[in-house]
Design a protein around this motif. Structure first.
Motif, short mmCIF file in Angstrom:
data_model
loop_
_atom_site.label_atom_id
_atom_site.label_comp_id
_atom_site.label_asym_id
_atom_site.label_seq_id
_atom_site.Cartn_x
_atom_site.Cartn_y
_atom_site.Cartn_z
N ALA B 78 0.82 -1.21 0.00
CA ALA B 78 0.00 0.00 0.00
C ALA B 78 0.86 1.26 0.00
O ALA B 78 0.44 2.31 -0.47
CB ALA B 78 -0.95 0.00 1.19
N GLN B 79 2.08 1.15 0.54
CA GLN B 79 2.94 2.33 0.60
C GLN B 79 3.96 2.38 -0.53
O GLN B 79 4.70 3.35 -0.66
CB GLN B 79 3.69 2.33 1.95
N ASP B 80 3.97 1.35 -1.35
CA ASP B 80 4.99 1.29 -2.41
C ASP B 80 4.71 2.34 -3.49
O ASP B 80 3.60 2.45 -4.00
CB ASP B 80 4.98 -0.12 -3.03
N VAL B 83 3.45 0.93 -6.84
CA VAL B 83 2.07 0.45 -6.76
C VAL B 83 1.11 1.64 -6.68
O VAL B 83 0.07 1.66 -7.35
CB VAL B 83 1.88 -0.47 -5.53
N ARG B 84 1.49 2.62 -5.91
CA ARG B 84 0.61 3.80 -5.77
C ARG B 84 0.43 4.49 -7.12
O ARG B 84 -0.65 5.00 -7.43
CB ARG B 84 1.16 4.77 -4.74
N PRO B 88 -3.68 2.47 -8.20
CA PRO B 88 -4.29 3.14 -7.05
C PRO B 88 -5.52 2.39 -6.48
O PRO B 88 -5.80 2.49 -5.29
CB PRO B 88 -4.69 4.51 -7.59
N VAL B 91 -4.33 0.02 -3.91
CA VAL B 91 -3.92 0.75 -2.71
C VAL B 91 -5.15 1.12 -1.87
O VAL B 91 -5.18 0.92 -0.66
CB VAL B 91 -3.11 2.01 -3.09
N GLN B 92 -6.17 1.64 -2.55
CA GLN B 92 -7.39 2.01 -1.81
C GLN B 92 -7.99 0.81 -1.10
O GLN B 92 -8.43 0.90 0.04
CB GLN B 92 -8.43 2.60 -2.77
N GLU B 95 -5.89 -0.25 1.90
CA GLU B 95 -6.01 0.66 3.04
C GLU B 95 -7.39 0.61 3.69
O GLU B 95 -7.56 1.04 4.82
CB GLU B 95 -5.64 2.08 2.60
#
Lengths: 749, 327
Positions: B78-80, B83-84, B88, B91-92, B95
């Motif tokens: 999620a913090q990469d 990947v962000r 996205p 990631v959403q 999180e």
């Protein structure tokens, strides 16, 4: 005259928690953390049926499992001597016979302990517990309150006690409802809720000798637990020691001696070694009580200009089949508003579940949720501002007892809370306020909780090194009791708090009531104050009686004390310190023990705390999700002893109220009589992101009547009314009146 | 919890062999679900094969897309930065799942393979065909507020609890799996099963197969995305309903749509019909509403989850709107 306010920005010299450092560094020792040599580990086997009897209990495999020392059940329990006579162990306000652990083969609820495994490690005990095979003969059970309302009855303990306050109550003529210009009628439900403190209940039971028992127990009631165990095992009181120096929250779950305490004590007797038993989270739902599920029916009548004429309030709650738990559900309805015609009814239905118990704000929190929701409904029926409706019905004296209030600041709470919240910006029309996509709602509710006070003792010891040790056998479940007592002692003795050490949490200390019902400061605080006052007088007397003292032969009335130094009033230069007086008299220490108890003031005044909560919610119209955006809470609770910890306590109460309003619910599958929400994944307490900024205000109330400290108690009132304020805000946001808590998205969409 | 052996092989083959040889062995990675299952008596492995030493943590990007190692932690992914930037939606979804503490322990592979949170599954005193085939489904006539409205059977109405998997289903991901016979690739939407007559089987994986990585192709719908999760509290609660929506548009015309739902079925539920409906149509609330209605065809509720019949289409339309960037 306008009263002064403490607000949260005031620097009022609050003490930090005296045990804060110990807690955050892990140095505080909780029940399960005591390191006893030779300790063993216990795991409970619990019933999987709700009613019936055990037909066979096969523990052979468990007994042969590695590390197992004993498997104890009704088959081989060493027995509790007091179980022989019935009823055993009377419990305050709970009539019946507490569950007799491992006494016979009868099953009263699912989750009842049927055996306990003791092993050399917890893991081995846990594994062995899975090997115990229990066969039951099931009987039909009843666990559904709504399906059993026809069995609702006035509790037997009320029937037997003509002075009980739970008898049917009628003031004026409740039939007047029929002629009221405006009336409303509604039914409100709260589900069973569980306390769920972060620290699970835990105990180490240690028989130091065949007639000497020491318990390290998570209990709110240290002396009560000592007395209970002494009676149960027919031991001299002084042979039972109970220790509970730190408690990671309890909210009422630690008020009683629960079956797991007896199980651990019996196990320790059997294996003749200390036994540690920690409840897993799942068993926290059936082992340490719950808030009872309650169904309440309210009618209200008022004149066109909003003067209440009639309130009727019926409450039906659940209890177990073996005990009656009663609580103050309908009492606030008789005194919160000035209303000539009032009737209340209180009923219980016994079910095949474990006995419910007190949970933060017990009774009032349930009753006031219904009452304050109904007030909001009445305000809408009247097309009147809900706050104005409450102002118009303010009770200037207690309408039930016909007594003046010892003090009351409810109007000031309304004014302060409304001003800070911005209540005037509210558009009462449902669905009229929006922020982006979100529906915005403002809601408010009054709150109240009775003042209570019990007998308590305290010892104060002035030591040669200038330190004062103050002691009482109270517990501290989180409010900051040690901090508040330090403050009271320091102020009374005119000493810096740094010189005070307050000892609590041990049954060997002077008598204290349990930490229940917001009574600790009023009871123990009063005893501490009286003891420290007596100690101070003793020091003053010594000062004027000591020939080589500069104050020799001074009239004590002419003396003042500052920072532990006694001097002639108006002449600070002439004086002597407390420590010097001891030295001059060759005293190693000076000790007093005093007691404090309520008196005739209770016949002259009605004593209650009052407050108001203001809440803003946002409701997502797409998903039905409710988020509380801000809360303003304001209360008049007499003297606030330590503002910082009091503010924390109020915030905690609001958090509990938000949970009650929006998320907390223990659901039972009635086919099996088992909870299906029995863990933290399914029983939702609010998490950080659910909690908005909470502004706390206290009205500075001087109350010379309640007790020597002048404090009414805060723990309970902090939560009372919050759920109604949230529900009322949800109504204004959505136009939907959800009358069964919690208000989850499925009910709004 | 039973006594068990614990090994930590350094080689993939050794790990797989350990499970092949020992019918009572299980893989363990983050353990955030397996430990609960063991403590509650739902799983009793005699051997735990800890795979954390295997080199399966890498996150890399090539022409075909993103490859995320199965042992990368949910919080790391999620913090990469990569990947962000590239995914996205993933990631959403990450999180929105669990809590910070759990995401710090949970691996990508473990998240995919987590088991249902149905309360009947977790309480060994209650019937559950998934835990104990043939014992009955406790939820069917019980407390089924959290349960399925699609794809269930009379044997099981549980839902898959993962948020991350909903995003992966929408993003056309594939999983790379290794077993005794070597590697194979499985389309993410084919990985999880519907309960049918064998609710005890969550996926099509063999018990000695190991997830090595997740491949997410680089597609034009990867940037216009939204993960919507409706839940009982603002964090740390399983989805009542969740929607992963991804759109590609050209001058207000939808050129590609990917939609998956969580909290409604035994597996992440792809809305193929709704996607097809949207392709070629203009971005509009009305079209999103129609797509949502189409997606709801065949939905059926039980005693306590009828609200999902409204929450689900509301959420689909809202997620599509958010993905498209229309208010």
């Amino acid at each position: 005259m306008e009263k002064a306010f403490f607000d949260q920005d005031n620097n009022d010299n609050s003490l930090d928690r005296v045990d804060g450092r110990l807690k955050v560094t892990g140095a505080a020792t909780y029940a399960a953390e005591y390191q006893l040599p030779n300790v063993t580990h216990a795991v409970l086997v619990t019933s999987t049926i709700a009613k019936g009897r055990i037909t066979s209990l096969d523990s052979k495999l468990a007994e042969q499992a590695p590390g197992v020392l004993a498997v104890i059940s009704h088959v081989n329990s060493p027995g509790v001597p007091a179980y022989g006579s019935s009823p055993a162990m009377p419990q305050r306000a709970t009539l019946g016979t507490p569950l007799r652990v491992f006494h016979d083969n009868l099953i009263y609820f699912s989750g009842q302990p049927v055996a306990v495994i003791v092993a050399d490690t917890w893991q081995r005990a846990e594994f062995a517990a899975s090997l115990v095979k229990v066969q039951y003969e099931k009987e039909p059970h009843q666990t559904n309150l709504e399906a059993n309302l026809s069995r609702a009855a006035l509790p037997a303990n009320v029937q037997r006690d003509k002075n009980s306050r739970y008898h049917d109550y009628d003031r004026g003529n409740p039939e007047e409802l029929n002629t009221a210009a405006v009336k409303i009628e509604a039914t409100y439900k709260i589900p069973t809720e569980h306390h769920n403190p972060l620290e699970p209940h835990a105990i180490i039971a240690h028989w130091e000798a065949p007639d000497k028992l020491t318990l390290y127990d998570k209990t709110q009631v240290i002396k009560g637990t000592q007395g209970n165990l002494a009676r149960a095992f027919k031991l001299p009181l002084e042979n039972v020691k109970v220790q509970a120096k730190f408690i990671g929250g309890a909210f009422g779950s630690g008020i009683r001696v629960w079956p797991h305490v007896m199980a651990a004590t019996l196990a320790a007797k059997k294996v003749q070694r200390p036994v540690k038993l920690v409840l897993p989270r799942e068993l926290m739902f059936t082992s340490v009580g719950s808030r009872p599920e309650t169904i309440q029916h309210i009618t209200m009548g008022a004149t066109k200009d909003g003067k209440l004429t009639t309130i009727t309030h019926e409450a039906v709650a659940h209890t177990s089949t073996y005990e009656e738990h009663t609580e103050r559900t309908i009492l606030a309805t008789r005194m919160l508003y000035d209303c000539p015609h009032v009737s209340t009814r209180y009923r219980l239905v016994n079910l095949d579940v474990n006995t419910p118990t007190w949970m933060r704000g017990p009774g009032e929190v349930t009753g006031v949720y219904a009452l304050e929701s109904a007030m909001d409904e009445l305000a809408y029926a009247l097309q009147m501002d809900p706050l104005e409706l409450r102002r118009r019905n303010h009770a200037d004296s207690d309408p039930e007892k016909n007594l003046p209030w010892s003090s009351k600041s409810l109007k000031e709470c309304y004014a302060k809370g409304a001003a800070h919240f911005g209540w005037h910006k509210r558009n009462p029309e449902p669905r009229s306020m929006r922020q982006g996509q979100m529906l915005v709602g403002y809601g408010m509710a009054s709150s109240t909780f009775g003042v209570h006070r019990n007998y308590a003792k305290s010892r104060a010891v002035f030591q040669a090194d200038g330190k004062v040790i103050v002691q009482s056998a109270t517990s501290d479940i989180g409010p900051g009791t040690g901090t508040a007592m330090t403050r009271i002692a320091a102020d009374t003795l005119s000493l810096s708090p740094a010189f005070i050490r307050f000892d609590l949490g041990e049954s060997t200390l002077p008598d204290a009531p349990g930490q229940t019902g917001s009574t600790t400061v009023s009871s123990v605080g009063s005893a501490v104050k009286v003891a420290c006052e007596a100690l101070k007088q003793k020091l003053l007397q010594l000062a004027v009686n000591t020939p080589n003292s500069t104050l020799y032969n001074t009239n004590p009335a002419d003396l003042s004390v500052e920072q532990g130094r006694i001097f002639k009033t108006g002449n600070p230069a002439t004086g002597v310190t407390y420590t010097e007086i001891l030295k001059q008299n060759n005293l190693p220490q000076l000790e007093v023990t005093e007691e404090s108890k309520p008196g005739a003031e209770w016949q002259k005044y009605s004593m209650s705390a009052f407050g108001a909560h203001f809440v803003e919610v946002h409701v997502n119209p797409t998903t039905g999700e409710v988020r509380v955006k801000r809360v303003v809470t304001c209360a008049g609770v007499g003297k606030v002893i330590n503002h910082k910890t009091a503010r924390s306590q109020s915030i905690g109460g609001v958090v509990g109220g938000i949970g009650m309003a929006l998320t907390e619910e223990s659901v039972m599958d009635h086919r099996f009589g088992r909870y299906v929400t029995g863990d933290f994944a399914n029983y939702h307490v609010p998490v950080h992101v659910d909690i908005p900024p909470i502004d706390v205000f206290f009205i500075d109330e001087h109350d010379p009547h309640v007790n020597p400290v002048g404090a009414k108690g805060l723990g309970e009132i902090a939560i009372v009314g919050v759920a109604a304020a949230v529900a009322n805000a949800v109504f204004q946001a959505t136009g939907k009146r959800i009358r069964d808590l919690p208000i989850t998205p499925d009910k709004l969409i | 919890m039973n006594q068990f052996q614990y090994i930590q092989p350094a080689k993939q083959k050794a790990a797989i062999d350990a499970l092949t040889k020992d019918a009572k062995a299980m893989f363990i990675a983050g353990g955030t679900n397996l430990l609960d299952l063991m403590k509650r008596g739902l799983a009793a492995p005699e051997k735990l094969v800890d795979i954390n030493k295997l080199p399966l943590k890498k996150i890399e990007f090539n022409n075909n897309g993103l490859r995320i190692g199965a042992l990368a932690l949910n919080s790391e992914v999620a913090q990469d930065k990569l990947v962000r930037e590239k995914q996205p939606l993933l990631v959403q979804a990450l999180e929105a799942g669990a809590s910070g503490q759990l995401r710090n322990m949970a691996t990508m592979g473990g998240n995919i393979l987590q088991r249902t949170r149905c309360p009947y599954f977790y309480d060994i005193a209650l019937p559950c065909n998934k835990r104990e085939p043939g014992s009955g489904c406790g939820a069917l006539a019980g407390f089924n507020r959290m349960h399925a409205i699609f794809g269930f059977s009379d044997k099981c109405i549980a839902v898959h609890p993962s948020d991350m998997s909903v995003a992966l289903a929408a993003l056309d991901a594939t999983v790379v799996v290794a077993g005794p016979q070597g590697e194979r690739q499985i389309l993410f939407t084919d990985l999880h099963r519907l309960p049918g007559d064998q609710p005890e089987k969550d996926t099509i994986l063999e018990r000695n197969e190991l997830i090595l990585a997740i491949d997410i192709p680089d597609k034009p719908f990867a940037q216009k995305v939204h993960y919507l999760k409706a839940r009982d509290r603002a964090s740390y609660a399983f989805a009542l309903v969740s929607v992963a929506a991804a759109l590609a548009t050209d001058k207000n015309i939808i050129t590609a749509a990917r939609i998956a739902m969580g909290g409604v079925a035994h597996k992440p539920w792809r809305l193929f019909e709704a996607e097809k409906f949207l392709e070629g149509k203009p971005v509009s609330e009305a079209n999103f509403r129609s797509a949502a209605e189409l997606a709801m065809q065949g939905a059926k509720a039980f005693n306590h989850n009828a609200y999902k019949l409204k929450l689900a289409p509301n959420s689909i339309a809202a997620a599509l709107k958010a993905a498209a960037g229309i208010a």
